[in-house]
Design a protein around this motif. Structure first.
Motif, short mmCIF file in Angstrom:
data_model
loop_
_atom_site.label_atom_id
_atom_site.label_comp_id
_atom_site.label_asym_id
_atom_site.label_seq_id
_atom_site.Cartn_x
_atom_site.Cartn_y
_atom_site.Cartn_z
N ILE A 151 23.98 18.47 26.26
CA ILE A 151 24.88 19.42 25.49
C ILE A 151 24.21 20.49 24.45
CG2 ILE A 151 26.93 17.88 26.03
CD1 ILE A 151 26.84 17.36 23.01
N ILE A 152 24.65 21.54 24.36
CA ILE A 152 24.31 22.45 23.18
C ILE A 152 25.54 22.45 22.27
CG2 ILE A 152 23.76 24.68 22.52
CD1 ILE A 152 22.22 25.08 25.11
N LEU A 153 25.41 21.92 21.08
CA LEU A 153 26.91 21.77 20.22
C LEU A 153 26.85 22.99 19.34
CD1 LEU A 153 29.01 19.86 19.03
CD2 LEU A 153 27.28 19.22 17.49
N ARG A 154 28.11 23.44 19.29
CA ARG A 154 28.61 24.79 18.46
C ARG A 154 29.74 24.59 18.02
NH1 ARG A 154 23.91 26.06 19.45
NH2 ARG A 154 22.95 27.71 20.73
N GLU A 155 29.87 25.34 16.58
CA GLU A 155 30.98 25.34 15.99
C GLU A 155 31.96 26.61 16.29
OE1 GLU A 155 32.46 22.96 14.16
OE2 GLU A 155 30.62 21.67 13.99
N TYR A 156 32.84 26.51 17.18
CA TYR A 156 33.63 27.58 17.50
C TYR A 156 34.98 27.25 17.24
CZ TYR A 156 29.86 29.50 20.61
OH TYR A 156 28.68 30.07 21.00
N ASP A 157 36.05 28.33 16.92
CA ASP A 157 37.23 28.22 16.79
C ASP A 157 37.92 28.56 18.13
OD1 ASP A 157 37.89 30.83 17.08
OD2 ASP A 157 37.90 31.09 14.88
N ASP A 158 39.40 28.13 18.03
CA ASP A 158 39.91 28.55 19.29
C ASP A 158 40.10 29.80 19.90
OD1 ASP A 158 40.89 25.64 18.92
OD2 ASP A 158 42.72 26.19 18.39
N THR A 159 40.02 30.80 19.15
CA THR A 159 39.89 32.11 19.87
C THR A 159 38.53 32.43 20.36
OG1 THR A 159 41.33 32.92 17.96
CG2 THR A 159 39.78 34.35 18.82
N GLU A 160 37.53 31.84 19.80
CA GLU A 160 36.03 31.99 20.39
C GLU A 160 35.99 31.40 21.46
OE1 GLU A 160 33.85 32.49 15.99
OE2 GLU A 160 34.04 30.68 16.77
N VAL A 161 36.62 30.04 21.66
CA VAL A 161 36.40 29.30 22.91
C VAL A 161 37.01 30.13 24.14
CG1 VAL A 161 37.17 27.03 23.97
CG2 VAL A 161 36.31 27.15 21.58
N LEU A 162 38.23 30.62 23.83
CA LEU A 162 38.91 31.49 24.85
C LEU A 162 38.13 32.56 25.32
CD1 LEU A 162 41.36 31.85 26.47
CD2 LEU A 162 42.48 33.03 24.84
N GLU A 163 37.33 33.16 24.22
CA GLU A 163 36.87 34.30 24.41
C GLU A 163 35.59 34.05 25.55
OE1 GLU A 163 35.01 38.40 22.40
OE2 GLU A 163 35.26 36.70 21.29
N ILE A 164 34.72 32.91 25.29
CA ILE A 164 33.69 32.51 26.03
C ILE A 164 34.10 32.10 27.31
CG2 ILE A 164 32.06 30.83 26.08
CD1 ILE A 164 31.29 31.10 23.22
N ALA A 165 35.22 31.12 27.43
CA ALA A 165 35.72 31.07 28.67
C ALA A 165 36.08 31.96 29.50
CB ALA A 165 37.28 30.37 28.26
N ILE A 166 36.57 33.45 28.99
CA ILE A 166 36.71 34.27 29.73
C ILE A 166 35.43 34.95 30.24
CG2 ILE A 166 37.83 36.69 29.79
CD1 ILE A 166 39.75 35.66 27.60
N ILE A 167 34.43 35.19 29.26
CA ILE A 167 33.32 35.80 29.67
C ILE A 167 32.49 34.78 30.89
CG2 ILE A 167 30.77 36.04 28.72
CD1 ILE A 167 31.97 36.42 25.90
#
Length: 295
Positions: free
Chosen positions: A110-126
């Motif tokens: 795993i690569i560990l990142r500190e994302y909030d919910d908005t960023e998680v959704l954005e990356i999921a879409i990307i």
């Protein structure tokens, strides 16, 4: 209330920076990022808001066989699981996680990142947009979500995703087609090239059925579209005159460029008319003002 309000990465760095964290969901890549940790597979959990809900069984079997032979080359991107110490939530790489379980792996990189919910959704879409098997409608909906939810422009997406601006604009135009045509695009009965030739036609659905039935090429579809509707509508007294295809096409192009609804009212044989731009939020109005002012 947001589950994770800490915002140390992501949107503030721009779309291109987010893209650098999204690894392709492919174990055959020659190079790989270095994992921060290797953790038990049972301590990793899927994102409940992941827009991708279906995973082709055949593709998973193939990926599982590759992982069993070579391991996971590209680590999963995760964040600390909200309210579950020692566990992790997948940001990108759920397909690899599923295949790893099928291959009976006990640990995953795993690569560990500190994302909030908005960023998680954005990356999921990307990540969803990067899928090789994505149909044109799903891809266009991904671009629309990035524009509507996060305020990204077509230029920003083109640069970050390695696409041409015309590619993104053309796909967004497909969303203006009737829903029946969306189904044809999802199923593969029509290609994006076929559908683009039908944008703006009052009888686009009827023309699409003819294209499918006759198995026309894109060039033949373009010729059919230029001839106009094969079935003439009966004139209804007092009914508004339907817009010509050129006007509808211009409306669609402006709407795709601005990300807002555009209506053009141009009276036949007149020089002037009325252009109406509809916005849904004050942020969209601000964006429009910046465009008009040349900023």
């Amino acid at each position: 209330m947001a589950r994770n309000t800490k915002k140390t990465r992501g949107l503030g760095r721009g779309l291109s920076a987010l893209m650098s964290d999204v690894a392709q969901d492919d174990t055959t890549t020659a190079t790989s990022a270095r994992a921060d940790l290797h953790v038990p597979v049972e301590r990793v959990h899927p994102n409940p808001d992941q827009p991708r809900r279906t995973f082709a069984p055949d593709a998973l079997e193939e990926l599982s066989a590759s992982i069993a032979e070579k391991g996971i080359i590209q680590p999963l991107i995760v964040r600390p699981a909200p309210h579950h110490d020692g566990h992790y939530e997948i940001v990108a790489g759920e397909r690899r996680w599923r295949a790893a379980q099928m291959a009976k792996l006990h640990e995953v990189p795993i690569i560990l990142r500190e994302y909030d919910d908005t960023e998680v959704l954005e990356i999921a879409i990307i990540e969803n947009i990067q899928r090789a098997d994505l149909n044109p409608i799903d891809e266009a909906m991904g671009y629309r979500q990035l524009m509507d939810r996060f305020g990204h422009t077509q230029e920003q997406m083109a640069t970050a995703l390695g696409k041409s601006r015309s590619h993104i604009a053309n796909l967004l135009r497909l969303l203006t087609l009737p829903k029946e045509l969306h189904g044809y695009l999802v199923s593969g009965a029509l290609t994006a090239g076929h559908a683009r030739a039908l944008v703006g036609h009052d009888l686009a659905t009827e023309l699409a059925r003819e294209v499918i039935q006759r198995k026309l090429s894109v060039r033949e579809t373009e010729k059919l579209a230029k001839k106009g509707p094969a079935i003439k509508k009966r004139a209804v007294p007092g009914a508004p005159v339907p817009k010509d295809a050129d006007t509808v096409q211009l409306e669609n192009e402006l709407a795709a460029a601005l990300g807002m609804k555009v209506t053009i009212d141009h009276k036949p044989k007149a020089e002037g008319g009325k252009l109406t731009i509809g916005y849904r939020t004050l942020e969209q109005l601000d964006d429009l003002m910046r465009v008009l002012s040349g900023q």
